[in-house]
Design a protein around this motif. Structure first.
Motif, PDB file in Angstrom:
ATOM      1  N   ALA A 124       0.748  -1.161   0.086  1.00  0.00           N
ATOM      2  CA  ALA A 124       0.386   0.533   0.138  1.00  0.00           C
ATOM      3  C   ALA A 124       1.075   1.108   0.000  1.00  0.00           C
ATOM      4  CB  ALA A 124      -1.082  -0.126   1.023  1.00  0.00           C
ATOM      5  N   THR A 181       0.693  -4.414   4.756  1.00  0.00           N
ATOM      6  CA  THR A 181      -1.115  -4.142   4.645  1.00  0.00           C
ATOM      7  C   THR A 181      -1.055  -5.047   5.252  1.00  0.00           C
ATOM      8  OG1 THR A 181      -0.209  -3.555   2.225  1.00  0.00           O
ATOM      9  CG2 THR A 181      -1.704  -4.475   2.833  1.00  0.00           C
ATOM     10  N   TRP A 212      -8.838   2.134  -2.485  1.00  0.00           N
ATOM     11  CA  TRP A 212      -9.167   0.692  -2.599  1.00  0.00           C
ATOM     12  C   TRP A 212     -10.441  -0.039  -2.375  1.00  0.00           C
ATOM     13  CZ3 TRP A 212      -6.309   0.639   2.936  1.00  0.00           C
ATOM     14  CH2 TRP A 212      -4.903  -0.016   3.337  1.00  0.00           C
TER      15      TRP A 212
END
Length: 344
Positions: A137, A159, A213
């Protein structure tokens, strides 16, 4: 006496035309069964759709709550990077040691950070406070000093640890979470199958400083079974059973009506035949009485016997001539009993 098949037309115009007079009654049970079954299926579909809407609503609420939780967890970490970029923009470029010290503090305070780096305007990584491991991420905060672009502060995350800290209580709720960074799945539970994901799921989006996301929420198999009510199935089975019981009742009613018509026709025929027989018996009795009067008034003696030769009839003249009434005697006893040899 004539015999008529039980279910056939009897010699009665009303009965022979009864089935032709009520063609609708013959198909009424089928119509009743099909129509009430259709109503049961429609009701079942409505209940299933209502149940699905309730499940989707519950998943939508859970997905919205999850989105808020993720935003609340990530926002303080992102704001720490924003403050670093704001200080850079206000006070100018810090020394590498000072910048790395501040980055190290953030890495220490927010354990989900994988690394923090400064990327210059040419997109080259200059300063880095790393931890070993792969990055999944990414947050990037642009730096502007006196309206001049001065690069990015980029943060990468562990993450799995980040999301586990956010979703630590989701399993207790019976929900499963899958998170995608564009098309790549970056998080899910290991014990999750694909069965419920396709049928029941809700999706929300988390967008924050480079994070994009897609968060999918769907129930575990246990929760899915608890959320599904047996009412639609019970309604369908019960409705179909009642439908065809009504159809059977209508059919039995129709058959009972036919049987009643058959019995009425039989009774009519029997009454006609009984009346005819009574008329014949009366005529026979009258004829027999006439013959008796005739036999007893004629002056000639008349004697009759049956096929076995037994005497069955002496008329008045024969009784007076012999002086004896008739007796049911065989032929070999006639002479002795009536002394016919004395009168020969």
């Amino acid at each position: 006496m004539k015999r008529y098949p039980y279910a056939d037309c009897f010699p009665s115009k009303n009965h022979c035309n009864s089935q032709e007079s009520f063609p609708l009654l013959q198909v009424l049970p089928l119509i009743l069964g099909l129509s009430t079954s259709a109503v049961s299926i429609l009701l079942w579909q409505a209940l299933v759709q209502q149940e699905q809407a309730q499940i989707q609503h519950a998943l939508s609420v859970e997905a919205g709550n999850l989105e808020l939780e993720i935003m609340e967890k990530i926002k303080p970490q992102v704001q720490a990077l924003v403050r670093m970029a704001d200080r850079w923009g206000r006070h100018g470029k810090p020394s590498q040691a000072e910048w790395e010290f501040n980055a190290a503090l953030n890495v220490r305070d927010f354990r989900s950070y994988q690394a923090i780096a400064w990327v210059d305007p040419t997109h080259r990584v200059r300063w880095l406070v790393p931890l070993q491991g792969n990055e999944a991420a990414l947050n990037y905060i642009p730096i502007f000093r006196e309206q001049q672009f001065d690069g990015f502060i980029v943060a990468t995350y562990r993450t799995q640890e980040l999301i586990n800290s956010i979703l630590s209580e989701k399993d207790a709720h019976g929900y499963v979470v899958a998170i995608f960074d564009e098309k790549d799945q970056i998080y899910t539970h290991d014990d999750v199958g694909e069965g419920n994901r396709g049928k029941w799921h809700q999706e929300s989006t988390v967008e924050l400083y480079g994070l994009n996301w897609r968060v999918q929420v769907y129930p575990t198999a246990l929760l899915s079974n608890r959320m599904r009510s047996p009412l639609p199935t019970i309604t369908l089975i019960g409705g179909l059973a009642v439908s065809w019981l009504l159809a059977l009742a209508a059919h039995l009613t129709y058959r009972a009506r036919l049987i009643a018509q058959n019995v009425s026709a039989i009774n009519t025929v029997l009454e006609q035949e009984v009346g005819e027989r009574q008329r014949i018996e009366v005529a026979l009795q009258e004829e027999q009485n006439f013959l008796q009067v005739l036999l007893h008034t004629i002056e000639a003696g008349i004697v009759a016997c049956d096929a076995a030769g037994t005497l069955t009839l002496f008329n008045r003249a024969a009784r007076e001539w012999h002086g004896l009434p008739e007796q049911p005697l065989p032929p070999e006893q006639w002479a002795q009993h009536y002394r016919t040899h004395l009168r020969s």
